[in-house]
Design an enzyme around this catalytic site. Structure first.
Site, PDB file in Angstrom:
ATOM      1  CE1 TYR A   1      -6.670  10.974   5.885  1.00 42.00           C
ATOM      2  CE2 TYR A   1      -4.313  10.658   5.599  1.00 42.00           C
ATOM      3  CZ  TYR A   1      -5.553  10.977   5.080  1.00 42.00           C
ATOM      4  OH  TYR A   1      -5.664  11.299   3.749  1.00 42.00           O
ATOM      5  N   PRO A  43      -4.138   5.194  -5.265  1.00 45.22           N
ATOM      6  CG  PRO A  43      -1.830   5.159  -4.811  1.00 45.22           C
ATOM      7  CD  PRO A  43      -3.168   5.573  -4.219  1.00 45.22           C
ATOM      8  N   GLY A  59      -6.717  -1.225  -3.065  1.00 48.31           N
ATOM      9  CA  GLY A  59      -6.428  -2.659  -3.021  1.00 48.31           C
ATOM     10  C   GLY A  59      -7.055  -3.448  -4.158  1.00 48.31           C
TER      11      GLY A  59
HETATM   12  N1  NAP Z   1      -6.939  13.586  -0.211  1.00 45.61           N
HETATM   13  C1  NAP Z   1      -7.863  12.716   0.075  1.00 45.61           C
HETATM   14  O1  NAP Z   1      -9.048  13.026   0.153  1.00 45.61           O
HETATM   15  C2  NAP Z   1      -7.466  11.295   0.348  1.00 45.61           C
HETATM   16  C3  NAP Z   1      -8.437  10.281   0.427  1.00 45.61           C
HETATM   17  C4  NAP Z   1      -7.993   8.969   0.673  1.00 45.61           C
HETATM   18  C5  NAP Z   1      -6.656   8.694   0.801  1.00 45.61           C
HETATM   19  N2  NAP Z   1      -5.729   9.711   0.732  1.00 45.61           N
HETATM   20  C6  NAP Z   1      -4.282   9.458   0.830  1.00 45.61           C
HETATM   21  O2  NAP Z   1      -3.919   8.568  -0.206  1.00 45.61           O
HETATM   22  C7  NAP Z   1      -3.276   7.408   0.336  1.00 45.61           C
HETATM   23  C8  NAP Z   1      -3.598   6.197  -0.505  1.00 45.61           C
HETATM   24  O3  NAP Z   1      -4.989   5.984  -0.575  1.00 45.61           O
HETATM   25  P1  NAP Z   1      -5.678   4.701   0.080  1.00 45.61           P
HETATM   26  O4  NAP Z   1      -4.832   4.202   1.184  1.00 45.61           O
HETATM   27  O5  NAP Z   1      -7.090   5.046   0.358  1.00 45.61           O
HETATM   28  O6  NAP Z   1      -5.761   3.678  -1.130  1.00 45.61           O
HETATM   29  P2  NAP Z   1      -4.681   2.769  -1.915  1.00 45.61           P
HETATM   30  O7  NAP Z   1      -3.295   3.210  -1.619  1.00 45.61           O
HETATM   31  O8  NAP Z   1      -5.120   2.696  -3.326  1.00 45.61           O
HETATM   32  O9  NAP Z   1      -4.949   1.329  -1.284  1.00 45.61           O
HETATM   33  C9  NAP Z   1      -4.764   1.032   0.072  1.00 45.61           C
HETATM   34  C10 NAP Z   1      -5.498  -0.268   0.352  1.00 45.61           C
HETATM   35  O10 NAP Z   1      -4.995  -1.291  -0.491  1.00 45.61           O
HETATM   36  C11 NAP Z   1      -4.419  -2.332   0.268  1.00 45.61           C
HETATM   37  N3  NAP Z   1      -3.101  -2.617  -0.325  1.00 45.61           N
HETATM   38  C12 NAP Z   1      -2.076  -1.760  -0.507  1.00 45.61           C
HETATM   39  N4  NAP Z   1      -1.028  -2.381  -1.074  1.00 45.61           N
HETATM   40  C13 NAP Z   1      -1.410  -3.668  -1.258  1.00 45.61           C
HETATM   41  C14 NAP Z   1      -0.760  -4.813  -1.784  1.00 45.61           C
HETATM   42  N5  NAP Z   1       0.483  -4.740  -2.251  1.00 45.61           N
HETATM   43  N6  NAP Z   1      -1.448  -5.981  -1.818  1.00 45.61           N
HETATM   44  C15 NAP Z   1      -2.723  -6.071  -1.350  1.00 45.61           C
HETATM   45  N7  NAP Z   1      -3.384  -5.013  -0.823  1.00 45.61           N
HETATM   46  C16 NAP Z   1      -2.740  -3.822  -0.785  1.00 45.61           C
HETATM   47  C17 NAP Z   1      -4.268  -1.834   1.678  1.00 45.61           C
HETATM   48  O11 NAP Z   1      -4.528  -2.869   2.604  1.00 45.61           O
HETATM   49  P3  NAP Z   1      -3.356  -3.373   3.612  1.00 45.61           P
HETATM   50  O12 NAP Z   1      -3.311  -2.379   4.696  1.00 45.61           O
HETATM   51  O13 NAP Z   1      -3.836  -4.720   4.002  1.00 45.61           O
HETATM   52  O14 NAP Z   1      -2.095  -3.425   2.799  1.00 45.61           O
HETATM   53  C18 NAP Z   1      -5.336  -0.749   1.769  1.00 45.61           C
HETATM   54  O15 NAP Z   1      -6.555  -1.295   2.188  1.00 45.61           O
HETATM   55  C19 NAP Z   1      -3.806   7.347   1.767  1.00 45.61           C
HETATM   56  O16 NAP Z   1      -2.981   6.542   2.590  1.00 45.61           O
HETATM   57  C20 NAP Z   1      -3.837   8.807   2.146  1.00 45.61           C
HETATM   58  O17 NAP Z   1      -2.539   9.262   2.491  1.00 45.61           O
HETATM   59  C21 NAP Z   1      -6.128  10.989   0.500  1.00 45.61           C
END
Ligand code: NAP
Length: 293
Positions: free
Chosen positions: A71, A217, A221
């Site tokens: 990251y 999760p 977004g």
């Molecule tokens: N193991 C793997 O291969 C893998 C792959 C991907 C991710 N991950 C891990 O999983 C975590 C979560 O996944 P993710 O970040 O891809 O997806 P996510 O948690 O489902 O969603 C994050 C996205 O949603 C937006 N968001 C979050 N809360 C919000 C709210 N209350 N209102 C409006 N928009 C919101 C964020 O934008 P803003 O920044 O504008 O809030 C961001 O763009 C990552 O941070 C990482 O640690 C692991």
């Protein structure tokens, strides 16, 4: 909805899971992939806000932070150190290795033992720790025998450089093949109320007491968008769709540790308040039916 400003450590309301049997964490965690630049590449657009998000996460009672060497690369781990070192005794930081980066949004599986060991050394240095609490193989590299990839992690554990070993994006068969080599404390697969392809892996984790860390999760977004599939039920409940999604995940399984990611303090606060949403069994079932399972 519970006021996060008036409720210190609200994340503790999500309950506790013991990763690997001995690392207790509040089940609502934080994913630190969004505190870096676009395409998960380079520094964040707003560095102060990124540091504030990390500090606020801990203030809110979050005791589990997920990150990875890739990251940034390295930037998320360095920001975590800058924001939070010296770490609170109860903070568990999980990192990963196994994906090489060549540019924004470019990810390549790389599981050669020397590379995994090099990345573990860099993570120790970047996080400023003597031992990594949970070290996850980011992807199984099909070009390298699984025993060699996990063998590198077992060596790191024997040297005291990592504590527990986790996997990411695996099938039930891959999980059992890995467990024939070494104990596995966690699995991190993509999973959200609207994306449940890993249901069989979740069930296996639940059976064996393995932590299941759903990534994306809140469907990156999508759950927050005006057309969110959860918008109407959330409104009935007096919560936001994202809070309903996270709450549903917490109810779905006792081994579930959601790690929503964000770059904004306001979104972090909204997401973490989901720890205090209470759903009845009937409501959980209704949401599941509504979303099509
Ligand atoms: N193991 C793997 O291969 C893998 C792959 C991907 C991710 N991950 C891990 O999983 C975590 C979560 O996944 P993710 O970040 O891809 O997806 P996510 O948690 O489902 O969603 C994050 C996205 O949603 C937006 N968001 C979050 N809360 C919000 C709210 N209350 N209102 C409006 N928009 C919101 C964020 O934008 P803003 O920044 O504008 O809030 C961001 O763009 C990552 O941070 C990482 O640690 C692991």
């Amino acid at each position: 909805m519970t006021d996060v400003h008036a409720t210190p450590h609200i994340a503790e309301r999500s309950g506790i899971f013991r990763i690997g049997g001995d690392l207790p964490v509040h089940r609502l965690g934080f994913g630190a992939m969004r505190v870096v630049g676009d395409g998960v590449w380079g520094p964040p657009r707003d560095r102060d806000e990124a540091l504030a998000v990390l500090r606020r996460a801990v203030d809110l009672g979050i005791t589990f932070i997920d990150t990875a060497d890739s990251y940034g690369p390295q930037i998320s781990e360095r920001l975590i150190r800058e924001a939070l070192y010296p770490y609170a005794d109860d903070l568990v930081i999980a990192t990963k290795a196994g994906l090489a980066r060549t540019g924004p949004s470019e990810w390549h599986k790389l599981g050669r033992p020397a590379y995994l060991k090099q990345q573990a050394e860099l993570s120790l240095r970047n996080l400023g720790v003597e031992r990594i609490d949970l070290f996850q193989l980011h992807r199984i590299d099909p070009e390298v025998p699984l025993a060699d990839q996990l063998g590198a992690l077992v060596e790191l554990r024997e040297q005291g450089k990592i504590n527990h070993i986790g996997l990411s994006e695996v099938t039930v068969d891959e999980l059992s093949a890995a467990r024939a080599i070494t104990p596995i404390a966690s699995v991190q697969n993509q999973y959200a109320p609207s994306f449940r392809q890993s249901e069989d892996v979740l069930e296996q984790c639940e059976k064996d007491g393995i932590a299941f860390l759903p990534w994306a999760p809140v469907a990156r977004g999508e759950m927050a968008a005006p057309e969110s599939p959860l918008a109407s039920i959330a409104a009935e409940h007096g919560v936001t769709p994202v809070q309903l999604a996270l709450s549903w995940l917490l109810y779905r399984s006792p081994v579930m540790i959601p790690i929503p990611g964000t770059s904004r303090v306001a979104h972090l606060e909204e997401n973490t308040a989901a720890a205090s949403v209470r759903l009845s069994e009937a409501e959980v079932e209704r949401i599941s039916q509504f979303l099509g399972s």
